[in-house]
Design an enzyme around this catalytic site. Structure first.
Site, short mmCIF file in Angstrom:
data_model
loop_
_atom_site.label_atom_id
_atom_site.label_comp_id
_atom_site.label_asym_id
_atom_site.label_seq_id
_atom_site.Cartn_x
_atom_site.Cartn_y
_atom_site.Cartn_z
N ARG A 77 -0.63 -2.39 -6.80
CA ARG A 77 -0.96 -3.50 -5.89
C ARG A 77 -1.86 -4.51 -6.61
O ARG A 77 -1.65 -5.72 -6.50
CB ARG A 77 -1.62 -2.95 -4.64
CG ARG A 77 -1.95 -3.97 -3.56
CD ARG A 77 -2.36 -3.24 -2.29
NE ARG A 77 -2.97 -4.10 -1.29
CZ ARG A 77 -2.30 -4.85 -0.43
NH1 ARG A 77 -0.97 -4.86 -0.46
NH2 ARG A 77 -2.93 -5.60 0.46
N ARG A 100 0.86 -1.18 0.00
CA ARG A 100 0.00 0.00 0.00
C ARG A 100 0.90 1.23 0.00
O ARG A 100 2.05 1.18 0.45
CB ARG A 100 -0.91 0.00 1.23
CG ARG A 100 -1.81 -1.23 1.32
CD ARG A 100 -2.61 -1.23 2.62
NE ARG A 100 -3.47 -2.41 2.72
CZ ARG A 100 -3.10 -3.57 3.27
NH1 ARG A 100 -1.87 -3.68 3.79
NH2 ARG A 100 -3.94 -4.59 3.33
N LYS A 145 -1.82 -2.54 7.70
CA LYS A 145 -2.98 -2.12 8.48
C LYS A 145 -3.01 -2.82 9.83
O LYS A 145 -2.65 -4.00 9.92
CB LYS A 145 -4.27 -2.44 7.71
CG LYS A 145 -4.52 -1.56 6.50
CD LYS A 145 -5.85 -1.90 5.86
CE LYS A 145 -6.16 -0.99 4.69
NZ LYS A 145 -7.47 -1.32 4.06
N HIS A 188 -2.35 2.48 -5.82
CA HIS A 188 -2.95 1.20 -5.48
C HIS A 188 -3.11 0.30 -6.72
O HIS A 188 -3.24 -0.92 -6.58
CB HIS A 188 -4.32 1.42 -4.83
CG HIS A 188 -4.68 0.37 -3.83
ND1 HIS A 188 -4.08 0.28 -2.58
CD2 HIS A 188 -5.55 -0.66 -3.88
CE1 HIS A 188 -4.59 -0.74 -1.92
NE2 HIS A 188 -5.48 -1.33 -2.69
#
Length: 320
Positions: free
Chosen positions: A262, A162, A187, A259
């Site tokens: 990703r 991220r 996260k 993103h």
């Protein structure tokens, strides 16, 4: 003696005692909630005609919260996701107040009853290998800023990190000897080890040679030595995508963000034959359902190798 306006003390306790100490919330969560409440207090103060310091808990009614969320979405042009993040920060505070001061339970229940907003679910932006190569070719690597951008985008593609995970990267988190890997903080402050391709490790070494950083300092910084922000990366990436679209026209119809790399990592790893459980660990997904969602956008096997993407030789995962 009961305080005439307990709201300031409650808000301070929410951030300093509950979020930071009791919940041990990450700095990113605290900053997000802080921004939400800064905007909400400014919004309420303007509507009430007084300063933020004069706001009482009664001023933050469910109707006021709904008006603020509408303002955040329409006047400030925020996305539905941003709107829901703002609501999460408000809900968290009122859950705290309901536990700490039960006399406000009725107001808290009304605010907690404000629903999240459902929005359309769009397909993630998928980048073909040649599109990734075209974007990575745009930064001018003869300059320190261009080299930094090339290394950052290459790192995003290799690791599937991220954007904030990449921007928080410090040299001490990188293993520069074989087997090459990097320790990422995701996260919920979860850590994971992600393999690095030799090409990516070489690029990271070159960046550190031209712009040395202490082991605990952020690797990706601006011209003043300050850590890069996600908004700045998005701005630079948009310019690179626009330039790359001159040679790869398919990029013109795609909304490419950090993103997107990703998503590309997940799809290209699947195309290379990497096991889905390995990809889950690589990307830091809690559930296989999330990984399968990323992988379902697979379009075709990899055909290019110039940027160091994963490949399969003799049934073994090269670079894994």
């Amino acid at each position: 003696m009961k305080m005439s306006n307990p709201f300031p003390a409650l808000l301070r306790a929410f951030f300093q005692e509950w979020l930071a100490e009791q919940r041990s919330a990450s700095i990113h969560t605290i900053r997000s909630y802080r921004d939400t409440w800064r905007l909400l207090l400014r919004f309420v103060a303007e509507r009430k005609g007084g300063g933020a310091a004069r706001i009482t808990l009664a001023d933050i009614s469910a109707n006021e919260v709904r008006a603020f969320l509408s303002h955040a979405e329409h006047e400030r042009k925020g996305t539905i996701g941003t709107r829901n993040c703002r609501l999460a920060g408000i809900r968290s505070f009122f859950s705290f107040v309901a536990d700490k001061n039960p006399e406000y339970i009725a107001q808290c229940a009304e605010v907690l009853g404000v629903p999240l907003k459902r929005g359309p679910t769009s397909a993630p932006c998928y980048l073909e290998p040649e599109e990734v190569e075209a974007i990575l070719a745009q930064p001018d690597r003869s300059t320190i800023e261009g080299l930094r951008d090339h290394v950052l985008l290459s790192f995003l593609y290799n690791s599937g990190a991220r954007i904030q995970e990449a921007l928080d990267l410090c040299p001490e988190a990188i293993r520069f000897e074989a087997p090459y890997c990097v320790r990422l903080h995701g996260k919920g402050r979860k850590e994971r080890l992600c393999p690095l391709w030799p090409e990516t490790t070489t690029l990271l070494k070159k960046l550190l040679e031209r712009q040395p950083r202490a082991p605990g300092e952020r690797l990706f910084v601006n011209r003043y030595g300050e850590p890069l922000g996600a908004s700045g990366v998005r701005f630079k990436l948009a310019a690179y995508v626009e330039a790359a679209a001159k040679t790869i026209p398919t990029l013109r119809s795609k909304h490419v963000t950090p993103h997107s790399f990703r998503h590309a990592t997940a799809v290209h790893l699947v195309s290379a034959g990497v096991d889905i459980t390995v990809i889950r660990s690589w990307l830091g997904h809690v559930s296989l359902d999330t990984t399968n969602c990323r992988a379902s956008w697979q379009t075709r096997p990899l055909t290019t190798r110039g940027t160091g993407p994963p490949s399969v030789e003799g049934g073994q995962h090269v670079g894994c």
